[in-house]
Design a protein around this motif. Sequence first.
Motif, PDB file in Angstrom:
ATOM      1  N   ILE A   1       0.818  -1.224   0.000  1.00 20.33           N
ATOM      2  CA  ILE A   1       0.000   0.000   0.000  1.00 20.33           C
ATOM      3  C   ILE A   1       0.851   1.273   0.000  1.00 20.33           C
ATOM      4  O   ILE A   1       0.710   2.118  -0.886  1.00 20.33           O
ATOM      5  CB  ILE A   1      -0.949   0.013   1.220  1.00 20.33           C
ATOM      6  CG1 ILE A   1      -1.881  -1.205   1.175  1.00 20.33           C
ATOM      7  CG2 ILE A   1      -1.757   1.300   1.245  1.00 20.33           C
ATOM      8  CD1 ILE A   1      -2.764  -1.349   2.394  1.00 20.33           C
ATOM      9  N   ILE A   2       1.734   1.395   0.982  1.00 21.81           N
ATOM     10  CA  ILE A   2       2.441   2.657   1.187  1.00 21.81           C
ATOM     11  C   ILE A   2       3.584   2.850   0.185  1.00 21.81           C
ATOM     12  O   ILE A   2       3.656   3.878  -0.506  1.00 21.81           O
ATOM     13  CB  ILE A   2       2.980   2.762   2.622  1.00 21.81           C
ATOM     14  CG1 ILE A   2       1.833   2.590   3.628  1.00 21.81           C
ATOM     15  CG2 ILE A   2       3.671   4.102   2.821  1.00 21.81           C
ATOM     16  CD1 ILE A   2       0.712   3.581   3.472  1.00 21.81           C
ATOM     17  N   LEU A   3       4.503   1.864   0.080  1.00 22.17           N
ATOM     18  CA  LEU A   3       5.662   2.019  -0.787  1.00 22.17           C
ATOM     19  C   LEU A   3       5.301   2.202  -2.265  1.00 22.17           C
ATOM     20  O   LEU A   3       5.917   3.034  -2.941  1.00 22.17           O
ATOM     21  CB  LEU A   3       6.623   0.838  -0.601  1.00 22.17           C
ATOM     22  CG  LEU A   3       7.430   0.834   0.704  1.00 22.17           C
ATOM     23  CD1 LEU A   3       8.288  -0.412   0.800  1.00 22.17           C
ATOM     24  CD2 LEU A   3       8.304   2.082   0.804  1.00 22.17           C
ATOM     25  N   PRO A   4       4.313   1.460  -2.805  1.00 21.95           N
ATOM     26  CA  PRO A   4       3.947   1.704  -4.215  1.00 21.95           C
ATOM     27  C   PRO A   4       3.471   3.131  -4.461  1.00 21.95           C
ATOM     28  O   PRO A   4       3.781   3.724  -5.502  1.00 21.95           O
ATOM     29  CB  PRO A   4       2.825   0.685  -4.462  1.00 21.95           C
ATOM     30  CG  PRO A   4       3.096  -0.420  -3.499  1.00 21.95           C
ATOM     31  CD  PRO A   4       3.621   0.273  -2.270  1.00 21.95           C
ATOM     32  N   GLN A   5       2.716   3.695  -3.519  1.00 23.61           N
ATOM     33  CA  GLN A   5       2.260   5.078  -3.671  1.00 23.61           C
ATOM     34  C   GLN A   5       3.419   6.061  -3.523  1.00 23.61           C
ATOM     35  O   GLN A   5       3.499   7.060  -4.250  1.00 23.61           O
ATOM     36  CB  GLN A   5       1.188   5.395  -2.636  1.00 23.61           C
ATOM     37  CG  GLN A   5      -0.098   4.605  -2.825  1.00 23.61           C
ATOM     38  CD  GLN A   5      -1.160   5.025  -1.826  1.00 23.61           C
ATOM     39  OE1 GLN A   5      -1.627   6.154  -1.843  1.00 23.61           O
ATOM     40  NE2 GLN A   5      -1.545   4.109  -0.949  1.00 23.61           N
ATOM     41  N   ALA A   6       4.307   5.765  -2.588  1.00 24.98           N
ATOM     42  CA  ALA A   6       5.460   6.648  -2.380  1.00 24.98           C
ATOM     43  C   ALA A   6       6.361   6.646  -3.608  1.00 24.98           C
ATOM     44  O   ALA A   6       6.929   7.682  -3.977  1.00 24.98           O
ATOM     45  CB  ALA A   6       6.246   6.201  -1.147  1.00 24.98           C
ATOM     46  N   LEU A   7       6.504   5.477  -4.266  1.00 24.61           N
ATOM     47  CA  LEU A   7       7.383   5.365  -5.426  1.00 24.61           C
ATOM     48  C   LEU A   7       6.973   6.321  -6.538  1.00 24.61           C
ATOM     49  O   LEU A   7       7.827   6.904  -7.213  1.00 24.61           O
ATOM     50  CB  LEU A   7       7.383   3.923  -5.941  1.00 24.61           C
ATOM     51  CG  LEU A   7       8.265   3.642  -7.165  1.00 24.61           C
ATOM     52  CD1 LEU A   7       9.730   3.939  -6.847  1.00 24.61           C
ATOM     53  CD2 LEU A   7       8.107   2.197  -7.621  1.00 24.61           C
ATOM     54  N   LYS A   8       5.670   6.492  -6.715  1.00 26.80           N
ATOM     55  CA  LYS A   8       5.199   7.395  -7.765  1.00 26.80           C
ATOM     56  C   LYS A   8       5.634   8.832  -7.497  1.00 26.80           C
ATOM     57  O   LYS A   8       5.917   9.584  -8.433  1.00 26.80           O
ATOM     58  CB  LYS A   8       3.670   7.324  -7.864  1.00 26.80           C
ATOM     59  CG  LYS A   8       3.143   5.971  -8.319  1.00 26.80           C
ATOM     60  CD  LYS A   8       1.633   5.973  -8.391  1.00 26.80           C
ATOM     61  CE  LYS A   8       1.104   4.611  -8.822  1.00 26.80           C
ATOM     62  NZ  LYS A   8      -0.377   4.574  -8.914  1.00 26.80           N
ATOM     63  N   ASN A   9       5.706   9.203  -6.232  1.00 26.02           N
ATOM     64  CA  ASN A   9       6.080  10.571  -5.876  1.00 26.02           C
ATOM     65  C   ASN A   9       7.582  10.813  -5.919  1.00 26.02           C
ATOM     66  O   ASN A   9       8.026  11.933  -6.189  1.00 26.02           O
ATOM     67  CB  ASN A   9       5.556  10.910  -4.478  1.00 26.02           C
ATOM     68  CG  ASN A   9       4.039  10.836  -4.383  1.00 26.02           C
ATOM     69  OD1 ASN A   9       3.327  11.154  -5.334  1.00 26.02           O
ATOM     70  ND2 ASN A   9       3.537  10.419  -3.226  1.00 26.02           N
ATOM     71  N   ILE A  10       8.362   9.760  -5.647  1.00 27.20           N
ATOM     72  CA  ILE A  10       9.808   9.954  -5.503  1.00 27.20           C
ATOM     73  C   ILE A  10      10.608   9.488  -6.710  1.00 27.20           C
ATOM     74  O   ILE A  10      11.833   9.642  -6.716  1.00 27.20           O
ATOM     75  CB  ILE A  10      10.332   9.211  -4.251  1.00 27.20           C
ATOM     76  CG1 ILE A  10      10.163   7.693  -4.422  1.00 27.20           C
ATOM     77  CG2 ILE A  10       9.632   9.701  -2.996  1.00 27.20           C
ATOM     78  CD1 ILE A  10      10.738   6.881  -3.280  1.00 27.20           C
ATOM     79  N   LEU A  11       9.948   8.954  -7.734  1.00 31.78           N
ATOM     80  CA  LEU A  11      10.679   8.425  -8.888  1.00 31.78           C
ATOM     81  C   LEU A  11      11.610   9.459  -9.523  1.00 31.78           C
ATOM     82  O   LEU A  11      12.764   9.140  -9.821  1.00 31.78           O
ATOM     83  CB  LEU A  11       9.711   7.865  -9.926  1.00 31.78           C
ATOM     84  CG  LEU A  11      10.367   7.178 -11.134  1.00 31.78           C
ATOM     85  CD1 LEU A  11      11.243   6.020 -10.676  1.00 31.78           C
ATOM     86  CD2 LEU A  11       9.312   6.692 -12.121  1.00 31.78           C
ATOM     87  N   PRO A  12      11.160  10.709  -9.755  1.00 30.66           N
ATOM     88  CA  PRO A  12      12.088  11.695 -10.326  1.00 30.66           C
ATOM     89  C   PRO A  12      13.330  11.912  -9.460  1.00 30.66           C
ATOM     90  O   PRO A  12      14.447  12.024  -9.976  1.00 30.66           O
ATOM     91  CB  PRO A  12      11.235  12.970 -10.417  1.00 30.66           C
ATOM     92  CG  PRO A  12       9.833  12.479 -10.490  1.00 30.66           C
ATOM     93  CD  PRO A  12       9.802  11.261  -9.613  1.00 30.66           C
ATOM     94  N   ALA A  13      13.141  11.979  -8.142  1.00 31.19           N
ATOM     95  CA  ALA A  13      14.278  12.174  -7.241  1.00 31.19           C
ATOM     96  C   ALA A  13      15.206  10.961  -7.250  1.00 31.19           C
ATOM     97  O   ALA A  13      16.430  11.110  -7.185  1.00 31.19           O
ATOM     98  CB  ALA A  13      13.782  12.447  -5.823  1.00 31.19           C
ATOM     99  N   LEU A  14      14.630   9.755  -7.327  1.00 31.86           N
ATOM    100  CA  LEU A  14      15.449   8.546  -7.398  1.00 31.86           C
ATOM    101  C   LEU A  14      16.265   8.507  -8.685  1.00 31.86           C
ATOM    102  O   LEU A  14      17.452   8.164  -8.672  1.00 31.86           O
ATOM    103  CB  LEU A  14      14.565   7.303  -7.302  1.00 31.86           C
ATOM    104  CG  LEU A  14      14.024   6.938  -5.918  1.00 31.86           C
ATOM    105  CD1 LEU A  14      13.107   5.720  -6.020  1.00 31.86           C
ATOM    106  CD2 LEU A  14      15.157   6.662  -4.937  1.00 31.86           C
ATOM    107  N   MET A  15      15.636   8.843  -9.806  1.00 29.09           N
ATOM    108  CA  MET A  15      16.350   8.849 -11.075  1.00 29.09           C
ATOM    109  C   MET A  15      17.472   9.884 -11.045  1.00 29.09           C
ATOM    110  O   MET A  15      18.552   9.657 -11.598  1.00 29.09           O
ATOM    111  CB  MET A  15      15.389   9.153 -12.224  1.00 29.09           C
ATOM    112  CG  MET A  15      14.446   8.010 -12.563  1.00 29.09           C
ATOM    113  SD  MET A  15      15.295   6.432 -12.902  1.00 29.09           S
ATOM    114  CE  MET A  15      16.389   6.899 -14.251  1.00 29.09           C
ATOM    115  N   ASN A  16      17.239  11.010 -10.400  1.00 27.51           N
ATOM    116  CA  ASN A  16      18.282  12.022 -10.275  1.00 27.51           C
ATOM    117  C   ASN A  16      19.459  11.495  -9.459  1.00 27.51           C
ATOM    118  O   ASN A  16      20.620  11.775  -9.778  1.00 27.51           O
ATOM    119  CB  ASN A  16      17.712  13.279  -9.614  1.00 27.51           C
ATOM    120  CG  ASN A  16      18.710  14.414  -9.565  1.00 27.51           C
ATOM    121  OD1 ASN A  16      19.155  14.910 -10.593  1.00 27.51           O
ATOM    122  ND2 ASN A  16      19.075  14.827  -8.361  1.00 27.51           N
TER     123      ASN A  16
END
Length: 219
Positions: A137-152
């Motif tokens: 529940i939590i991590l899949p939703q968080a991933l959508k928000n942080i993907l740009p920062a992770l790619m950076n």
Amino acid sequence: MNLDFAQMVPYIPFMLQGIWVTLKFVFFAIILGAILGTLLALCKISHIKILRWLADAYTSVFRGTPLILQLMIIYYAIPQLTGYDIDAFLAAILAFGLNSSAYISEIIRAGIQAVDKGQMEAAHALGIPYRQMMKDIILPQALKNILPALMNEFITLTKESAIVSTIGYLDLMRRAQVVGADLFRNFEPLLFVGVIYWCLVMGLTVIGRMFERRLKKSD
């Protein structure tokens, strides 16, 4: 301008081999950083005070000291203490993975805390175990928000990988230095690998945008 790229042509295959060498250790460092960073993020939001303190202390150390210093300690200083040499490839993975995990942990922590608290409250009300709640529940939703920062972070890691040339690891940068020393000409090989780094970064940027679009379509 005193430029002669023709002399560099025989060395091009040697330098191109550095792409695989560089990507190989960056790939394993990213995996280590992502796994450890996720665990650190969970510790930082834990209700157990000692876990929060240890995770914060870890992040403080690795974010507060230069990456090249961490690499030197792992490659040169630790063998002095243990009596066992560390392979340059393993030292690169450890240094970059441990350093990256400190930054990734902050990114993931921020992403988790950005998820609506009602999601956690609803999961608790339904009796969903904490581990399952985080995973499904939590991590899949968080991933959508942080993907740009992770790619950076991954892009930054790829660019900073040139630092491993300081311990003699034959990555792209080190190969450019070898060719420059052999030809007594440094501008041409450095410019060549600079273009390669730029292509790698642009490739990662495109991949990141593809993932972002796919995640948006899944909403």
